[in-house]
Design an enzyme around this catalytic site. Structure first.
Site, short mmCIF file in Angstrom:
data_model
loop_
_atom_site.label_atom_id
_atom_site.label_comp_id
_atom_site.label_asym_id
_atom_site.label_seq_id
_atom_site.Cartn_x
_atom_site.Cartn_y
_atom_site.Cartn_z
N HIS A 144 -79.61 5.35 4.92
CA HIS A 144 -80.53 6.06 4.04
C HIS A 144 -80.94 5.29 2.79
CE1 HIS A 144 -76.90 6.91 1.76
NE2 HIS A 144 -77.68 7.23 0.76
C1 UD1 Z 1 -80.05 10.52 -2.79
C2 UD1 Z 1 -79.39 9.65 -3.87
C3 UD1 Z 1 -78.50 8.61 -3.22
C4 UD1 Z 1 -77.50 9.28 -2.28
C5 UD1 Z 1 -78.26 10.12 -1.28
C6 UD1 Z 1 -77.34 10.81 -0.31
C7 UD1 Z 1 -80.68 9.22 -5.92
C8 UD1 Z 1 -81.48 8.23 -6.65
N1 UD1 Z 1 -80.39 8.92 -4.65
O1 UD1 Z 1 -80.89 9.69 -2.02
O2 UD1 Z 1 -77.77 7.91 -4.21
O3 UD1 Z 1 -76.75 8.28 -1.63
O4 UD1 Z 1 -79.04 11.10 -1.99
O5 UD1 Z 1 -78.05 11.49 0.67
O6 UD1 Z 1 -80.31 10.22 -6.49
N2 UD1 Z 1 -85.19 15.25 1.76
C9 UD1 Z 1 -85.25 16.31 2.62
N3 UD1 Z 1 -84.33 17.33 2.45
C10 UD1 Z 1 -83.42 17.33 1.46
C11 UD1 Z 1 -83.38 16.24 0.59
C12 UD1 Z 1 -84.27 15.21 0.75
O7 UD1 Z 1 -86.06 16.36 3.52
O8 UD1 Z 1 -82.62 18.29 1.37
C13 UD1 Z 1 -86.13 14.13 1.97
C14 UD1 Z 1 -87.35 14.21 1.11
O9 UD1 Z 1 -88.42 13.73 1.82
C15 UD1 Z 1 -87.04 13.23 -0.02
C16 UD1 Z 1 -86.19 12.19 0.68
O10 UD1 Z 1 -85.46 12.91 1.67
O11 UD1 Z 1 -88.18 12.73 -0.59
C17 UD1 Z 1 -85.24 11.48 -0.22
O12 UD1 Z 1 -84.45 12.40 -0.99
P1 UD1 Z 1 -83.92 11.98 -2.45
O13 UD1 Z 1 -83.03 13.03 -3.00
O14 UD1 Z 1 -85.08 11.54 -3.29
O15 UD1 Z 1 -83.11 10.66 -2.19
P2 UD1 Z 1 -82.03 10.29 -1.09
O16 UD1 Z 1 -82.58 9.18 -0.30
O17 UD1 Z 1 -81.54 11.50 -0.35
#
Ligand code: UD1
Length: 374
Positions: A209
């Site tokens: 991820h």
């Molecule tokens: C975040 C953390 C990372 C951690 C990871 C664990 C930051 C900068 N990054 O990254 O350190 O290792 O979480 O998973 O805080 N999305 C969904 N459903 C959800 C959450 C996210 O569909 O419940 C999708 C969305 O399209 C979103 C993307 O995943 O834009 C990324 O989510 P985001 O929280 O921005 O970052 P992670 O890559 O999950």
């Protein structure tokens, strides 16, 4: 009697919840602490959040900010606005943040500016790679925290080098391992691998991820080409993070699913217990996660980390972790070494349990807070 001390525990993203759970449960044991869970909503899907509250027997969050996804600035700003209102309303005596996600820095910054003491759990980890958003979050959170709880002695060193006064640093061990130890027996009973039609010890697990791996098409293609080759000789179970599944439209790779049941098995993200079970029975794990490097070290399962660096070097020096980067050929070579029994992780001098990764870290944190605050 003195009023109870209000302690806000902040959780936002998937890896926060297993760090927060043991600390919440420890604080509940003391009548003078009133622990309050604030969930920022950075992660919101059932698979990324709700399942963890269920598996870890956490109550519903006291406050849910519902910020959702967004660019870093937008997401961090929304958390700050929501959390500032919470702090002004509740006037907590302490804010506890964990890990290195956007919710961590956002809430630490709000609390510090309102002059509310901040405790950071898992302080001092450094990848020394400022292209990682988490490294920025770690550096800044540590600078503005009052109590820094560390998982290993090299984290203490990092903090000293950055000028953090000694009296703020507390080496307490690893709360994530508290949670693992508490749940391992129940998790093993689930036998997730059997439910997926896999044989114990005869499959690998993949998680991916990191933006540097999945947002760059060429890097993701190379990793998946390597994993496809590995899956020719060992099935690979792959719970796919939502960030990663959104990238697969443009990536082409072979999925081998033949009569020998080999191939890459794609699935939704799993809950805490199901995933722990899957890891514990695997031959090895391929990952770019930070926490999984620690969990595999305790489980004694070889971990091939698909990154150039790690903020958790102790898992390489003492544990089962090997940094392999993201190149196809290296991934294949290291996977073969594990299957031949010649990998570094098989070395007898390694596979030690890091100091204080004993299941008692949260209890040490609670005792320290009693000394500091009560
Ligand atoms: C975040 C953390 C990372 C951690 C990871 C664990 C930051 C900068 N990054 O990254 O350190 O290792 O979480 O998973 O805080 N999305 C969904 N459903 C959800 C959450 C996210 O569909 O419940 C999708 C969305 O399209 C979103 C993307 O995943 O834009 C990324 O989510 P985001 O929280 O921005 O970052 P992670 O890559 O999950």
């Amino acid at each position: 009697m003195k009023e109870r001390l209000k302690v806000i525990l902040v959780g936002g993203a998937r890896p926060n919840f297993m760090k927060l759970a043991p600390v919440y449960k420890e604080l509940k044991k003391y009548s003078f602490f009133k622990p309050i869970i604030v969930h920022t909503g950075q992660h919101y899907d059932q698979e990324m959040s709700g399942l963890f509250f269920r598996d870890l027997q956490l109550p519903r969050p006291d406050i849910y900010l519902g910020v959702g996804s967004g660019n870093h600035g937008e997401q961090t700003a929304k958390i700050m606005i929501g959390f500032e209102n919470v702090c002004i309303d509740l006037k907590p005596d302490l804010v506890i943040v964990v890990g290195d996600v956007n919710s961590t820095i956002a809430c630490a910054l709000v609390a510090a500016k309102l002059m509310i003491p901040v405790a950071h759990i898992e302080a001092g980890l450094r990848s020394f790679d400022r292209t990682m958003p988490e490294e920025i979050n770690r550096l800044l959170t540590d600078q503005i925290s009052d109590y820094l709880f560390t998982t290993c002695r090299d984290a203490n060193e990092n903090l000293r080098r950055e000028g953090i006064p000694e009296q703020k640093i507390f080496f307490v061990g690893n709360v994530m391992i508290d949670t693992l130890k508490e749940h391992l027996i129940i998790a093993r009973r689930l036998k997730t691998c059997q439910q997926l039609g896999l044989r114990q010890g005869h499959y690998a697990v993949l998680t991916l991820h990191r933006p540097s791996n999945v947002d760059d098409e060429k890097v993701l293609q190379d990793i998946m080409d390597g994993v496809s080759e590995v899956s020719k000789f060992l099935p690979v179970a792959f719970p796919v993070h939502p960030r990663t599944s959104a990238r697969f439209d443009n990536i082409h790779f072979l999925v081998y699913e033949d009569e020998f049941d080999k191939g890459i098995m794609f699935m939704k993200p799993l809950g805490y217990l199901e995933f722990l079970s899957l890891m514990a029975d695997a031959r090895f794990v391929l990952t770019d996660s930070g926490g999984i490097q620690e969990e595999t070290t305790i489980l004694g399962i070889p971990c091939l980390t698909l990154r150039k660096n790690t903020e958790r070097p102790i898992t390489i020096i003492q544990g089962t972790n090997t940094l392999v980067g993201t190149e196809k050929q290296t991934i294949i070579r290291e996977a073969r070494r594990i299957l031949r029994g010649t990998a570094d992780s098989d070395s007898l001098v390694k596979n030690r349990i890091p100091e204080l990764w004993d299941g008692e870290a949260a209890s040490r944190i609670a005792q320290t807070l009693v000394k500091l605050l009560v």
